[in-house]
Design an enzyme around this catalytic site. Structure first.
Site, PDB file in Angstrom:
ATOM      1  N   GLU A  27      42.439 -52.381  84.703  1.00  0.00           N
ATOM      2  CA  GLU A  27      42.302 -51.702  85.325  1.00  0.00           C
ATOM      3  C   GLU A  27      41.005 -52.305  87.098  1.00  0.00           C
ATOM      4  OE1 GLU A  27      39.578 -48.497  84.827  1.00  0.00           O
ATOM      5  OE2 GLU A  27      39.007 -49.214  83.075  1.00  0.00           O
ATOM      6  N   LYS A 166      35.288 -43.314  75.538  1.00  0.00           N
ATOM      7  CA  LYS A 166      33.867 -43.130  76.126  1.00  0.00           C
ATOM      8  C   LYS A 166      32.633 -42.666  75.327  1.00  0.00           C
ATOM      9  CE  LYS A 166      34.870 -43.319  80.116  1.00  0.00           C
ATOM     10  NZ  LYS A 166      36.019 -43.691  80.681  1.00  0.00           N
TER      11      LYS A 166
HETATM   12  N1  PSU Z   1      36.315 -46.975  80.987  1.00  0.00           N
HETATM   13  C1  PSU Z   1      34.934 -47.813  80.949  1.00  0.00           C
HETATM   14  N2  PSU Z   1      34.277 -48.005  82.890  1.00  0.00           N
HETATM   15  C2  PSU Z   1      35.234 -46.974  82.881  1.00  0.00           C
HETATM   16  C3  PSU Z   1      36.228 -46.089  83.042  1.00  0.00           C
HETATM   17  C4  PSU Z   1      37.026 -47.000  81.495  1.00  0.00           C
HETATM   18  O1  PSU Z   1      34.372 -48.895  80.376  1.00  0.00           O
HETATM   19  O2  PSU Z   1      35.287 -46.292  83.924  1.00  0.00           O
HETATM   20  C5  PSU Z   1      37.247 -45.511  83.529  1.00  0.00           C
HETATM   21  C6  PSU Z   1      38.336 -45.138  83.229  1.00  0.00           C
HETATM   22  O3  PSU Z   1      39.657 -45.713  84.755  1.00  0.00           O
HETATM   23  C7  PSU Z   1      39.384 -44.542  82.683  1.00  0.00           C
HETATM   24  C8  PSU Z   1      38.041 -43.502  83.762  1.00  0.00           C
HETATM   25  O4  PSU Z   1      40.686 -43.816  82.988  1.00  0.00           O
HETATM   26  O5  PSU Z   1      37.469 -43.862  83.714  1.00  0.00           O
HETATM   27  C9  PSU Z   1      38.402 -41.841  82.759  1.00  0.00           C
HETATM   28  O6  PSU Z   1      38.537 -40.997  84.037  1.00  0.00           O
HETATM   29  P1  PSU Z   1      37.916 -39.386  83.683  1.00  0.00           P
HETATM   30  O7  PSU Z   1      37.252 -39.034  81.976  1.00  0.00           O
HETATM   31  O8  PSU Z   1      38.213 -39.110  84.654  1.00  0.00           O
HETATM   32  O9  PSU Z   1      39.693 -39.385  83.219  1.00  0.00           O
END
Ligand code: PSU
Ligand code: MN
Length: 311
Positions: A27, A166
């Site tokens: 990504e 996360k």
């Molecule tokens: N994993 C990481 N760092 C990130 C992300 C994932 O180690 O920045 C990103 C990914 O792109 C994931 C996003 O899809 O954070 C999730 O964002 P949200 O909670 O707004 O859906």
């Protein structure tokens, strides 16, 4: 370059598809919005190298001038890392709901787990690697903030390799929702659902595997027996980079307080919390984040190779 319905597949990736060689999608939100400079470009390169070292082809996904690109060039990845769009403009964080909007505007966009999986799947890729998936945010009962990553995982039969969800999230609720959505959770060398910065969460996995072959077999059986969802393969952060769960938890609570004070919500919340975590831990979350991203890319490459036996 080949055009497939607004999707551009880089030559190296198109050739690998044609020759049925293993490919790993990566990504770009983590590059543009997840990590600071210059760690972001170093990590993006290291992830691609980890895939190549295992004999697979990396395909980093992002929106370039309105085209959904599978297999960003080095120069394009640098634009995401520097936020230096040719001709100006910023790089929006793109999930499935604003993907078409960014494409119509001919803008650049960094794709999240959800958007990357959608584009990669449409292009014929079946294995994807990230750091930590998005999930149910703490306080979601009020905010309704649940990541579109979970919806994508529920709808795309791909292998998604991650280090769990996360830690800034509500992990027990995220784990519940994964079960509700029918997404198998596979522990790769662990008996527990990993907690991103740390290896253990106290939450269960559906099965623990020791090898990429076993992980690929779980995915193949899931899809052969009616499963239409992703299979989530969770590899814990390498032990030498692990942070103590207590230290992480203290920082998360402070980061969330800070987000409330600054009224940060929606798409900006995850990048904000990740940057606060960096500040509050004196940068040690960054080391862990980099280590787990590179580790996951290698694991994904091994699984992509192994999956070829079933496809
Ligand atoms: N994993 C990481 N760092 C990130 C992300 C994932 O180690 O920045 C990103 C990914 O792109 C994931 C996003 O899809 O954070 C999730 O964002 P949200 O909670 O707004 O859906
Ligand atoms: Mn959200």
């Amino acid at each position: 370059m080949k055009n497939v319905r607004g999707i551009r597949i880089a030559n190296g990736v198109a050739n690998a598809l044609f020759e049925r060689r293993p490919i790993v999608a990566l990504e770009s939100t983590v590059i543009a919005h997840g990590l600071p400079k210059p760690l972001n470009i170093e990590t993006a390169r290291a992830c691609e190298q980890a895939v190549i070292a295992e004999g697979a082809v990396p395909a980093t996904v992002g929106i370039v001038d309105g085209a959904a690109v599978i297999g960003l060039s080095e120069e394009e990845i640098e634009v995401f890392a520097d936020a230096s769009v040719p001709g100006g403009g910023s790089i929006e964080k793109v999930n499935p709901s604003n993907l078409a909007a960014v494409m119509v505007r001919c803008a650049w966009g960094a794709t999240t787990v959800a958007a990357t999986m959608g584009i990669a799947f449409e292009g014929g890729l079946r294995v994807f690697s990230t750091g930590g998936i998005g999930g149910v945010h703490r306080g979601a009962n009020e905010s309704f903030d649940i990541s579109a990553d979970l919806t994508a995982l529920a709808n795309m039969p791909m292998v998604c390799v991650c280090a769990g969800a996360k830690a800034i999230l509500d992990l027990p609720k995220t784990r519940e929702l994964l079960e509700t959505l029918g997404i198998p959770v596979v522990g790769y060398g662990t008996e527990e659902f990993p907690a991103f910065y740390s290896r253990a969460s106290g939450l269960e996995v559906d099965i623990s595997v020791a090898t990429a072959d076993e992980a690929a077999e779980v995915a193949a059986l899931h899809w052969q027996s009616g499963g239409r969802t992703a299979v989530l393969v969770c590899a814990p952060v390498p032990a030498q980079f692990e942070l103590s769960a207590n230290e992480v938890e203290r920082a998360i609570r402070q980061a969330i307080e800070e987000a409330k004070r600054s009224e940060v919500r929606g798409k900006a919340l995850t990048p904000f919390l990740l940057s606060q975590m960096e500040r509050l831990t004196g940068g040690s979350t960054l080391e862990a984040n980099r280590a787990l991203l590179v580790n996951n890319a290698g694991v994904a490459a091994r699984i992509a190779k192994s999956l070829k036996r079933f496809m």
